[in-house]
Motif scaffolding. Structure first.
Motif, PDB file in Angstrom:
ATOM      1  N   CYS A  23     -27.481  -5.321 -21.261  1.00  0.00           N
ATOM      2  CA  CYS A  23     -28.403  -6.012 -22.155  1.00  0.00           C
ATOM      3  C   CYS A  23     -29.618  -6.477 -21.356  1.00  0.00           C
ATOM      4  O   CYS A  23     -29.480  -7.059 -20.278  1.00  0.00           O
ATOM      5  CB  CYS A  23     -27.698  -7.207 -22.789  1.00  0.00           C
ATOM      6  SG  CYS A  23     -28.772  -8.191 -23.848  1.00  0.00           S
ATOM      7  N   SER A 245     -23.827   0.584 -29.127  1.00  0.00           N
ATOM      8  CA  SER A 245     -23.939  -0.865 -28.957  1.00  0.00           C
ATOM      9  C   SER A 245     -22.591  -1.482 -28.600  1.00  0.00           C
ATOM     10  O   SER A 245     -22.522  -2.409 -27.779  1.00  0.00           O
ATOM     11  CB  SER A 245     -24.487  -1.506 -30.230  1.00  0.00           C
ATOM     12  OG  SER A 245     -24.612  -2.898 -30.075  1.00  0.00           O
ATOM     13  N   ARG A 248     -22.393  -0.955 -24.926  1.00  0.00           N
ATOM     14  CA  ARG A 248     -23.438  -1.625 -24.155  1.00  0.00           C
ATOM     15  C   ARG A 248     -23.277  -3.141 -24.146  1.00  0.00           C
ATOM     16  O   ARG A 248     -23.509  -3.798 -23.130  1.00  0.00           O
ATOM     17  CB  ARG A 248     -24.806  -1.241 -24.739  1.00  0.00           C
ATOM     18  CG  ARG A 248     -25.967  -1.825 -24.004  1.00  0.00           C
ATOM     19  CD  ARG A 248     -27.273  -1.256 -24.524  1.00  0.00           C
ATOM     20  NE  ARG A 248     -28.365  -2.021 -23.947  1.00  0.00           N
ATOM     21  CZ  ARG A 248     -28.871  -3.116 -24.491  1.00  0.00           C
ATOM     22  NH1 ARG A 248     -28.387  -3.566 -25.634  1.00  0.00           N
ATOM     23  NH2 ARG A 248     -29.849  -3.771 -23.891  1.00  0.00           N
ATOM     24  N   MET A 249     -22.899  -3.725 -25.266  1.00  0.00           N
ATOM     25  CA  MET A 249     -22.752  -5.176 -25.352  1.00  0.00           C
ATOM     26  C   MET A 249     -21.484  -5.684 -24.675  1.00  0.00           C
ATOM     27  O   MET A 249     -21.323  -6.887 -24.483  1.00  0.00           O
ATOM     28  CB  MET A 249     -22.720  -5.615 -26.821  1.00  0.00           C
ATOM     29  CG  MET A 249     -24.017  -5.418 -27.579  1.00  0.00           C
ATOM     30  SD  MET A 249     -25.333  -6.572 -27.089  1.00  0.00           S
ATOM     31  CE  MET A 249     -26.208  -5.579 -25.864  1.00  0.00           C
ATOM     32  N   SER A 262     -35.552  -3.274 -25.518  1.00  0.00           N
ATOM     33  CA  SER A 262     -34.171  -3.459 -25.971  1.00  0.00           C
ATOM     34  C   SER A 262     -33.394  -2.142 -25.968  1.00  0.00           C
ATOM     35  O   SER A 262     -33.836  -1.142 -26.541  1.00  0.00           O
ATOM     36  CB  SER A 262     -34.162  -4.038 -27.393  1.00  0.00           C
ATOM     37  OG  SER A 262     -32.894  -3.912 -27.984  1.00  0.00           O
ATOM     38  N   ASN A 264     -30.413  -1.840 -27.491  1.00  0.00           N
ATOM     39  CA  ASN A 264     -29.917  -1.664 -28.852  1.00  0.00           C
ATOM     40  C   ASN A 264     -30.967  -1.032 -29.752  1.00  0.00           C
ATOM     41  O   ASN A 264     -30.657  -0.206 -30.611  1.00  0.00           O
ATOM     42  CB  ASN A 264     -29.474  -3.010 -29.432  1.00  0.00           C
ATOM     43  CG  ASN A 264     -28.073  -3.396 -28.980  1.00  0.00           C
ATOM     44  OD1 ASN A 264     -27.340  -2.577 -28.436  1.00  0.00           O
ATOM     45  ND2 ASN A 264     -27.714  -4.648 -29.201  1.00  0.00           N
ATOM     46  N   THR A 268     -30.653   2.477 -31.644  1.00  0.00           N
ATOM     47  CA  THR A 268     -30.808   2.515 -33.099  1.00  0.00           C
ATOM     48  C   THR A 268     -31.934   3.447 -33.521  1.00  0.00           C
ATOM     49  O   THR A 268     -31.839   4.135 -34.542  1.00  0.00           O
ATOM     50  CB  THR A 268     -31.079   1.099 -33.642  1.00  0.00           C
ATOM     51  OG1 THR A 268     -30.069   0.219 -33.157  1.00  0.00           O
ATOM     52  CG2 THR A 268     -31.088   1.075 -35.158  1.00  0.00           C
ATOM     53  N   ALA A 314     -33.036  -4.761 -34.617  1.00  0.00           N
ATOM     54  CA  ALA A 314     -32.458  -3.534 -35.180  1.00  0.00           C
ATOM     55  C   ALA A 314     -33.136  -3.141 -36.484  1.00  0.00           C
ATOM     56  O   ALA A 314     -33.171  -1.964 -36.840  1.00  0.00           O
ATOM     57  CB  ALA A 314     -30.955  -3.718 -35.405  1.00  0.00           C
ATOM     58  N   ALA A 355     -27.373 -11.509 -28.130  1.00  0.00           N
ATOM     59  CA  ALA A 355     -26.706 -10.248 -27.827  1.00  0.00           C
ATOM     60  C   ALA A 355     -25.218 -10.486 -27.696  1.00  0.00           C
ATOM     61  O   ALA A 355     -24.771 -11.376 -26.984  1.00  0.00           O
ATOM     62  CB  ALA A 355     -27.263  -9.679 -26.522  1.00  0.00           C
ATOM     63  N   CYS A 359     -23.661  -7.210 -32.645  1.00  0.00           N
ATOM     64  CA  CYS A 359     -24.894  -6.415 -32.730  1.00  0.00           C
ATOM     65  C   CYS A 359     -24.603  -5.006 -33.246  1.00  0.00           C
ATOM     66  O   CYS A 359     -25.431  -4.416 -33.936  1.00  0.00           O
ATOM     67  CB  CYS A 359     -25.577  -6.329 -31.366  1.00  0.00           C
ATOM     68  SG  CYS A 359     -26.331  -7.873 -30.814  1.00  0.00           S
ATOM     69  N   ALA A 360     -23.459  -4.473 -32.911  1.00  0.00           N
ATOM     70  CA  ALA A 360     -23.101  -3.126 -33.365  1.00  0.00           C
ATOM     71  C   ALA A 360     -23.049  -3.054 -34.882  1.00  0.00           C
ATOM     72  O   ALA A 360     -23.486  -2.065 -35.493  1.00  0.00           O
ATOM     73  CB  ALA A 360     -21.762  -2.702 -32.763  1.00  0.00           C
ATOM     74  N   ILE A 363     -26.550  -3.147 -36.255  1.00  0.00           N
ATOM     75  CA  ILE A 363     -27.164  -1.825 -36.091  1.00  0.00           C
ATOM     76  C   ILE A 363     -26.735  -0.894 -37.216  1.00  0.00           C
ATOM     77  O   ILE A 363     -27.549  -0.165 -37.796  1.00  0.00           O
ATOM     78  CB  ILE A 363     -26.806  -1.244 -34.710  1.00  0.00           C
ATOM     79  CG1 ILE A 363     -27.654  -1.932 -33.632  1.00  0.00           C
ATOM     80  CG2 ILE A 363     -27.004   0.268 -34.676  1.00  0.00           C
ATOM     81  CD1 ILE A 363     -27.255  -1.577 -32.228  1.00  0.00           C
TER      82      ILE A 363
END
Length: 425
Positions: A23, A245, A248-249, A262, A264, A268, A314, A355, A359-360, A363
């Motif tokens: 992130c 995401s 990544r998160m 970003s 994310n 996206t 997003a 974050a 977040c996923a 997205i």
């Protein structure tokens, strides 16, 4: 196409579409830490970190890569100081060795470290003060993840950039962006001028999607979408982006190519376009052109909002993805403009609460809005001037959304941060 605009758009893509590991807010803190140690010449034993509330929000709940699952400002800063490579910027932690990571706990325990909220008006503000014996150094980053505005060793100022009082500062070249010119550029750009930067985005971002779909990361939103709704292209577009995401998160150490600062948003913007390009069987050239358009649309929308706000980025990236998919279907400028307006009308207002794993899911929601906005246009349906926040003209809509996110949601942002910090202690 005007040569100045052509070259500017190329420059914007090269500036924005760069790799980052983890992130980007904690990584920016790690970068500041690594740079402060580099300036000081050794590991400090006293540290003061002064950061804006938005940085606190975006670092609080996300796992920092190469820290064995740790989270938070102290982790990010001390990881950067202990083993970060400042010259690698947003891949600052990518060269960490196991034995160095093992020493992080010991350093966290013995170092004297204080954290304060910044009093400046900048949503993005990281200021690091370090000291070892009689030697001291300071590094400050403002407005952008690698925009170092001050480097100081003792009383010697090694770098100083002027910054205005405006909380959000827009680069002059971003002011040349418009949806109409972006569409023209995507149609006309020489593929050899964008191939390297776009192919890197394809390679990096699809790699982290695969990690998210095969590994055990976060809330597993990508996997849940596929298991629940099947393997249609519509579902894959959402699920693959969410899976990137997820990974990544939640600590995946693969880099992504970012958009508007970003990862994310980079995922996206790009992954749904890649999924649809494969489904439609279009040429590699057509995919490149669609991704050029998608990325520049996202950057255009996000520019007026700023790097950090209460408005979930997003949403902007979902608009970019929807525009890119519309382009793959042969959409005209008018089709793409209407698609963007539809998308911004649907999802604007989704909040950013930092974050973290959820977040996923956001997205997936943003991609869904992008696909719905595109399908509305395909079926001759659109939102009109006066429908809520919708105003006449795509550029006017983008401007209105930027004002909403930047100004109207300022108090929302403060309440979100209060909820995440003081009220949740």
């Amino acid at each position: 196409m005007d040569t100045k605009i052509y070259e500017t758009y190329l420059d914007i893509l090269k500036e924005e579409l760069v790799p980052a590991m983890g992130c980007t807010e904690p990584i920016a803190v790690a970068y500041a830490g690594a740079l402060s140690r580099q300036v000081l010449g050794e590991r400090p034993d006293e540290i003061k970190l002064v950061v804006s509330r938005n940085i606190i929000k975006n670092v609080k709940s996300v796992i920092v890569p190469h820290t064995k699952g740790r989270k938070g400002l102290k982790t990010a800063l001390c990881a950067g100081i202990c083993y970060g490579e400042a010259d690698s910027e947003l891949e600052v932690l990518s060269c960490a060795k196991d034995e160095e990571i093992d020493q992080l706990d010991e350093y966290l325990e013995k170092v004297s470290l204080s954290i304060e909220e910044a009093t400046s008006s900048y949503p993005f503000d990281i200021d690091v003060y370090v000291k070892k014996d009689e030697e001291k150094a300071q590094v400050r980053i403002v407005n952008d993840h690698t925009n170092v505005v001050l480097i100081k060793k003792n009383d010697d100022i090694k770098l100083k950039k002027e910054i205005t009082d405006a909380p959000i500062q827009i680069n002059e070249n971003r002011k040349l962006l418009s949806v109409e010119k972006i569409f023209e550029f995507a149609k006309e750009v020489k593929i050899e001028d964008v191939e390297q930067v776009i192919q890197r985005q394809i390679d990096y971002n699809t790699a982290i999607v695969k990690a998210g779909l095969t590994g055990k990361y976060g809330a597993k939103i990508g996997k849940i979408l596929l298991n629940s709704y099947g393997n249609t292209v519509h579902t894959r577009a959402k699920a693959w982006a969410a899976a990137g995401s997820d990974a990544r998160m939640n600590g995946c150490e693969l880099p992504v190519v970012i958009n508007s600062g970003s990862g994310n948003q980079g995922i996206t913007t790009s992954i749904p376009v890649i999924v649809y390009a494969e489904e439609l069987g279009v040429s590699k050239e057509q995919l490149y052109r669609a991704l050029v358009l998608a990325n520049l649309v996202t950057i255009h929308i996000k520019t007026g909002i700023g790097a950090l706000s209460a408005y979930c980025g997003a949403t902007s990236a979902g608009a970019g993805a929807g525009a890119g998919i519309c382009f793959l279907y042969g959409g005209s400028y008018s089709d793409i403009a209407h698609t963007i307006v539809n998308i911004l009308a649907i999802n604007s207002g989704m909040i950013c609460d930092g974050a973290k794993a959820s977040c996923a899911a956001k997205i997936a929601s943003a991609v869904e809005a992008g696909l719905l906005g595109m399908q509305m246009n395909k079926h001759d349906s659109q939102f009109y001037n006066g429908d809520g926040i919708v105003v006449k003209g795509v550029e006017n809509n983008i401007k209105a959304v930027c004002e909403l996110a930047r100004n109207g949601m300022r108090e929302t942002d403060n309440e979100i941060i209060d909820m995440m910090t003081k009220k949740n202690k």
